[in-house]
Write a protein that holds these residues in place. Structure first.
Motif, PDB file in Angstrom:
ATOM      1  N   MET A   1       0.584  -1.144   0.040  1.00  0.00           N
ATOM      2  CA  MET A   1      -0.072   0.097  -0.023  1.00  0.00           C
ATOM      3  C   MET A   1       0.909   1.272   0.125  1.00  0.00           C
ATOM      4  SD  MET A   1      -3.268  -0.876   2.498  1.00  0.00           S
ATOM      5  CE  MET A   1      -1.919  -1.304   3.893  1.00  0.00           C
ATOM      6  N   GLN A   2       0.250   2.380  -0.490  1.00  0.00           N
ATOM      7  CA  GLN A   2       0.886   3.645  -0.278  1.00  0.00           C
ATOM      8  C   GLN A   2       0.278   4.154   0.662  1.00  0.00           C
ATOM      9  OE1 GLN A   2       3.216   5.072  -2.174  1.00  0.00           O
ATOM     10  NE2 GLN A   2       3.406   3.732  -4.181  1.00  0.00           N
ATOM     11  N   ASN A   3       1.217   5.115   1.543  1.00  0.00           N
ATOM     12  CA  ASN A   3       1.066   6.315   2.417  1.00  0.00           C
ATOM     13  C   ASN A   3       1.381   7.389   2.426  1.00  0.00           C
ATOM     14  OD1 ASN A   3       3.522   5.571   3.099  1.00  0.00           O
ATOM     15  ND2 ASN A   3       3.206   4.935   5.135  1.00  0.00           N
ATOM     16  N   THR A   4       1.767   7.717   1.401  1.00  0.00           N
ATOM     17  CA  THR A   4       2.066   9.094   0.756  1.00  0.00           C
ATOM     18  C   THR A   4       1.263   9.701  -0.319  1.00  0.00           C
ATOM     19  OG1 THR A   4       3.758   8.230  -0.760  1.00  0.00           O
ATOM     20  CG2 THR A   4       4.670   8.539   1.353  1.00  0.00           C
ATOM     21  N   TYR A   5       1.476  11.085  -0.464  1.00  0.00           N
ATOM     22  CA  TYR A   5       0.692  11.836  -1.377  1.00  0.00           C
ATOM     23  C   TYR A   5       1.215  10.930  -2.994  1.00  0.00           C
ATOM     24  CZ  TYR A   5      -1.392  15.559   1.095  1.00  0.00           C
ATOM     25  OH  TYR A   5      -2.199  16.337   1.955  1.00  0.00           O
ATOM     26  N   MET A   6       2.180  10.607  -3.165  1.00  0.00           N
ATOM     27  CA  MET A   6       2.475   9.926  -4.439  1.00  0.00           C
ATOM     28  C   MET A   6       1.546   8.784  -4.792  1.00  0.00           C
ATOM     29  SD  MET A   6       5.965   8.160  -5.783  1.00  0.00           S
ATOM     30  CE  MET A   6       7.119   9.605  -6.013  1.00  0.00           C
ATOM     31  N   GLY A   7       1.026   7.961  -3.841  1.00  0.00           N
ATOM     32  CA  GLY A   7       0.045   6.838  -4.180  1.00  0.00           C
ATOM     33  C   GLY A   7      -1.283   7.406  -4.471  1.00  0.00           C
ATOM     34  N   PHE A   8      -1.560   8.786  -4.496  1.00  0.00           N
ATOM     35  CA  PHE A   8      -2.951   9.241  -4.710  1.00  0.00           C
ATOM     36  C   PHE A   8      -3.017  10.333  -5.840  1.00  0.00           C
ATOM     37  CE2 PHE A   8      -2.981   7.746  -0.321  1.00  0.00           C
ATOM     38  CZ  PHE A   8      -4.238   7.313  -0.212  1.00  0.00           C
ATOM     39  N   LEU A   9      -1.920  10.975  -6.184  1.00  0.00           N
ATOM     40  CA  LEU A   9      -1.944  11.880  -7.198  1.00  0.00           C
ATOM     41  C   LEU A   9      -1.076  11.747  -8.301  1.00  0.00           C
ATOM     42  CD1 LEU A   9      -1.804  14.966  -4.683  1.00  0.00           C
ATOM     43  CD2 LEU A   9      -3.886  14.018  -6.012  1.00  0.00           C
ATOM     44  N   ASP A  10      -1.271  12.095  -9.491  1.00  0.00           N
ATOM     45  CA  ASP A  10      -0.243  11.697 -10.475  1.00  0.00           C
ATOM     46  C   ASP A  10       0.682  12.658 -10.726  1.00  0.00           C
ATOM     47  OD1 ASP A  10       0.787  11.226 -13.065  1.00  0.00           O
ATOM     48  OD2 ASP A  10      -1.040  10.955 -14.190  1.00  0.00           O
ATOM     49  N   TYR A  11       1.756  12.605 -10.215  1.00  0.00           N
ATOM     50  CA  TYR A  11       2.649  13.642 -10.258  1.00  0.00           C
ATOM     51  C   TYR A  11       3.414  14.205 -11.748  1.00  0.00           C
ATOM     52  CZ  TYR A  11       3.052  14.865  -5.385  1.00  0.00           C
ATOM     53  OH  TYR A  11       2.380  15.271  -4.229  1.00  0.00           O
ATOM     54  N   ARG A  12       2.809  13.243 -12.426  1.00  0.00           N
ATOM     55  CA  ARG A  12       3.317  13.507 -14.190  1.00  0.00           C
ATOM     56  C   ARG A  12       2.541  14.988 -14.457  1.00  0.00           C
ATOM     57  NH1 ARG A  12       1.857   7.821 -16.495  1.00  0.00           N
ATOM     58  NH2 ARG A  12      -0.057   8.351 -15.130  1.00  0.00           N
ATOM     59  N   LYS A  13       1.499  15.079 -13.856  1.00  0.00           N
ATOM     60  CA  LYS A  13       0.875  16.338 -14.436  1.00  0.00           C
ATOM     61  C   LYS A  13       1.335  17.500 -13.731  1.00  0.00           C
ATOM     62  CE  LYS A  13      -1.824  13.587 -16.594  1.00  0.00           C
ATOM     63  NZ  LYS A  13      -3.167  13.167 -16.336  1.00  0.00           N
ATOM     64  N   GLN A  14       1.258  18.423 -14.546  1.00  0.00           N
ATOM     65  CA  GLN A  14       1.952  19.989 -14.031  1.00  0.00           C
ATOM     66  C   GLN A  14       1.060  20.471 -12.740  1.00  0.00           C
ATOM     67  OE1 GLN A  14       4.720  21.137 -14.994  1.00  0.00           O
ATOM     68  NE2 GLN A  14       4.414  22.492 -13.414  1.00  0.00           N
ATOM     69  N   ALA A  15      -0.401  20.332 -13.129  1.00  0.00           N
ATOM     70  CA  ALA A  15      -1.059  20.983 -12.053  1.00  0.00           C
ATOM     71  C   ALA A  15      -1.015  20.419 -10.658  1.00  0.00           C
ATOM     72  CB  ALA A  15      -2.636  20.638 -12.360  1.00  0.00           C
ATOM     73  N   VAL A  16      -0.589  19.257 -10.483  1.00  0.00           N
ATOM     74  CA  VAL A  16      -0.095  18.618  -9.224  1.00  0.00           C
ATOM     75  C   VAL A  16       1.249  18.807  -8.923  1.00  0.00           C
ATOM     76  CG1 VAL A  16       0.385  16.112  -8.129  1.00  0.00           C
ATOM     77  CG2 VAL A  16      -1.699  16.357  -9.850  1.00  0.00           C
ATOM     78  N   ARG A  17       2.057  18.981  -9.739  1.00  0.00           N
ATOM     79  CA  ARG A  17       3.521  19.593  -9.447  1.00  0.00           C
ATOM     80  C   ARG A  17       3.541  20.974  -8.921  1.00  0.00           C
ATOM     81  NH1 ARG A  17       5.001  16.792 -14.365  1.00  0.00           N
ATOM     82  NH2 ARG A  17       5.445  18.881 -15.091  1.00  0.00           N
ATOM     83  N   ASP A  18       2.501  21.777  -9.367  1.00  0.00           N
ATOM     84  CA  ASP A  18       2.274  23.117  -9.105  1.00  0.00           C
ATOM     85  C   ASP A  18       1.903  23.239  -7.570  1.00  0.00           C
ATOM     86  OD1 ASP A  18       3.337  23.742 -11.531  1.00  0.00           O
ATOM     87  OD2 ASP A  18       1.241  24.408 -12.452  1.00  0.00           O
ATOM     88  N   LEU A  19       1.305  22.314  -6.987  1.00  0.00           N
ATOM     89  CA  LEU A  19       0.812  22.310  -5.892  1.00  0.00           C
ATOM     90  C   LEU A  19       1.897  22.590  -4.609  1.00  0.00           C
ATOM     91  CD1 LEU A  19      -1.826  19.408  -5.745  1.00  0.00           C
ATOM     92  CD2 LEU A  19      -2.395  21.939  -5.553  1.00  0.00           C
ATOM     93  N   GLY A  20       3.224  22.129  -5.217  1.00  0.00           N
ATOM     94  CA  GLY A  20       4.281  22.318  -4.351  1.00  0.00           C
ATOM     95  C   GLY A  20       4.144  21.329  -3.197  1.00  0.00           C
ATOM     96  N   ILE A  21       3.705  20.194  -3.096  1.00  0.00           N
ATOM     97  CA  ILE A  21       3.518  19.203  -2.122  1.00  0.00           C
ATOM     98  C   ILE A  21       4.567  18.176  -2.608  1.00  0.00           C
ATOM     99  CG2 ILE A  21       1.844  17.481  -1.029  1.00  0.00           C
ATOM    100  CD1 ILE A  21      -0.489  19.343  -1.642  1.00  0.00           C
ATOM    101  N   SER A  22       5.349  17.947  -1.717  1.00  0.00           N
ATOM    102  CA  SER A  22       6.389  16.817  -1.715  1.00  0.00           C
ATOM    103  C   SER A  22       5.603  15.249  -1.968  1.00  0.00           C
ATOM    104  CB  SER A  22       7.395  16.602  -0.599  1.00  0.00           C
ATOM    105  OG  SER A  22       8.045  15.348  -0.594  1.00  0.00           O
ATOM    106  N   PRO A  23       5.926  14.422  -2.845  1.00  0.00           N
ATOM    107  CA  PRO A  23       5.362  13.438  -3.116  1.00  0.00           C
ATOM    108  C   PRO A  23       5.440  12.424  -2.165  1.00  0.00           C
ATOM    109  CG  PRO A  23       7.065  13.435  -4.678  1.00  0.00           C
ATOM    110  CD  PRO A  23       7.096  14.766  -3.985  1.00  0.00           C
ATOM    111  N   SER A  24       6.419  12.600  -1.146  1.00  0.00           N
ATOM    112  CA  SER A  24       6.782  11.515  -0.006  1.00  0.00           C
ATOM    113  C   SER A  24       5.866  12.044   1.307  1.00  0.00           C
ATOM    114  CB  SER A  24       8.285  11.717   0.363  1.00  0.00           C
ATOM    115  OG  SER A  24       8.732  13.066   0.719  1.00  0.00           O
TER     116      SER A  24
END
Length: 350
Positions: free
Chosen positions: A199-222
């Motif tokens: 299972m994932q217990n970080t944001y990487m497991g829920f959001l698609d960090y390949r998308k610019q809109a997600v990266r623009d949030l400034g939230i670390s995937p970990s």
């Protein structure tokens, strides 16, 4: 002259008595608001704060809500008011189930959820269609469903409560926080379970960090994620911060840009919550949300650990009313059979 003096004395006495009577009535006057009313000083329940608990009753899994309500009611002396939320076609069934079982003593309100509020906000996803059911998004609309309470508990239906719900309700929310959740990294005892089933217990497991809109949030995937299946919410802050509008914005953006899906993190209701509440939520005692019991039909927690838990959550595919699943005995302790016979447990022998 003597007669006149005597009359004056009598008049003086009458005047004194009149003044005394007026003063007595003012001191002992009964407020008009209490006239013709019975004041029961022996009923502390009337003085107790109500604890509103929101639970959804979904078609095909209505027994889950019944078991959750049964477990809460049986383990507390608190003044609980259950808000049972369902779609129009499920409401008669859940009402009859409650009213024709030992739950008939509970305080409850049936609330109809109108799925039209979700029109255009849910991206169709064939991989887990059950996660797109309208009631999965009820938690986004708490202020519309529960209007007279300052503080509200929301619970997913696939939980049972082993502790006193008053303790969860007493969770302190920091100033400016609209909700409290249990972080996915907060309990070392669950880390082995998370690793063992991948299972994932970080944001990487829920959001698609390949998308610019997600990266623009400034939230670390970990960044550690949280599970919104157990929420203690402050309705004033929720409305002030326009939380529902924020959640709807990210739902609509997902429809347009596919920022998350049910293949990520096992759900589509969690991801917008993670975005909106990032860095702005309080925490729940981790023993009040022992989860992942439904993630694998083979991996189990120790019995001792589960006995200490205050709340158990079968999030995942393997539900305790179905087969296969684990720790079903703990859930079945609180299940009340359907008087109509429509809902039946799935067991190997059946």
């Amino acid at each position: 002259m003597a007669l006149l003096k005597k009359i004056n004395q009598i008049l003086l006495i009458l005047l004194v008595l009149t003044v005394c009577a007026i003063l007595y009535n003012k001191v002992h006057k009964v407020p008009s608001s209490l006239k013709n009313k019975t004041v029961d000083l022996e009923s502390p329940e009337e003085m107790e704060e109500e604890i509103p608990v929101v639970i959804c009753a979904a078609a095909g899994r209505m027994g889950a809500a019944i078991a959750a309500i049964s477990s809460i009611y049986s383990n507390t002396e608190a003044n609980v008011l259950f808000y049972v939320v369902g779609l129009k076609n499920t409401i008669p069934h859940i009402r009859k189930w409650i009213e024709n079982s030992k739950l008939k003593e509970i305080k409850f309100k049936i609330v109809e959820f109108n799925p039209m509020v979700l029109k255009g906000k849910i991206r169709q996803d064939a991989s887990r269609p059950e996660l797109l059911q309208p009631v999965n998004f009820v938690l986004f609309y708490l202020p519309l469903l529960v209007q007279k309470h300052e503080k509200v508990i929301y619970l997913d239906d696939d939980v049972i409560v082993q502790g006193d719900i008053q303790e969860l309700y007493d969770t302190k929310l920091a100033p400016g926080h609209a909700a409290a959740f249990s972080d996915d990294c907060d309990l070392p005892s669950t880390h082995e379970m998370v690793r063992s089933v991948g299972m994932q217990n970080t944001y990487m497991g829920f959001l698609d960090y390949r998308k610019q809109a997600v990266r623009d949030l400034g939230i670390s995937p970990s960044t550690c994620s949280f599970n919104p299946g157990v929420i203690v919410a402050n309705m004033t802050e929720w409305k002030h911060q326009r939380i529902t509008k924020q959640l709807e914005k990210w739902m609509q953006r997902n429809v347009e840009e596919n920022l998350y899906s049910s293949t990520l993190g096992g759900g589509v209701a969690t991801s917008p919550m993670l975005i909106v509440f990032y860095g702005k939520h309080s925490t729940i005692n981790p023993m009040w949300h022992i989860r992942h019991l439904g993630w694998s039909p083979d991996t189990r927690y120790s019995e001792h650990f589960l006995q200490e838990a205050k709340l158990l959550h079968w999030n995942g595919r393997y539900k305790p009313w179905d087969y296969p699943s684990v720790h079903t005995d703990l859930w079945e302790n609180w299940f009340i059979p359907d008087p109509s016979g429509k809902f039946k447990l799935t067991r190997p022998e059946s």
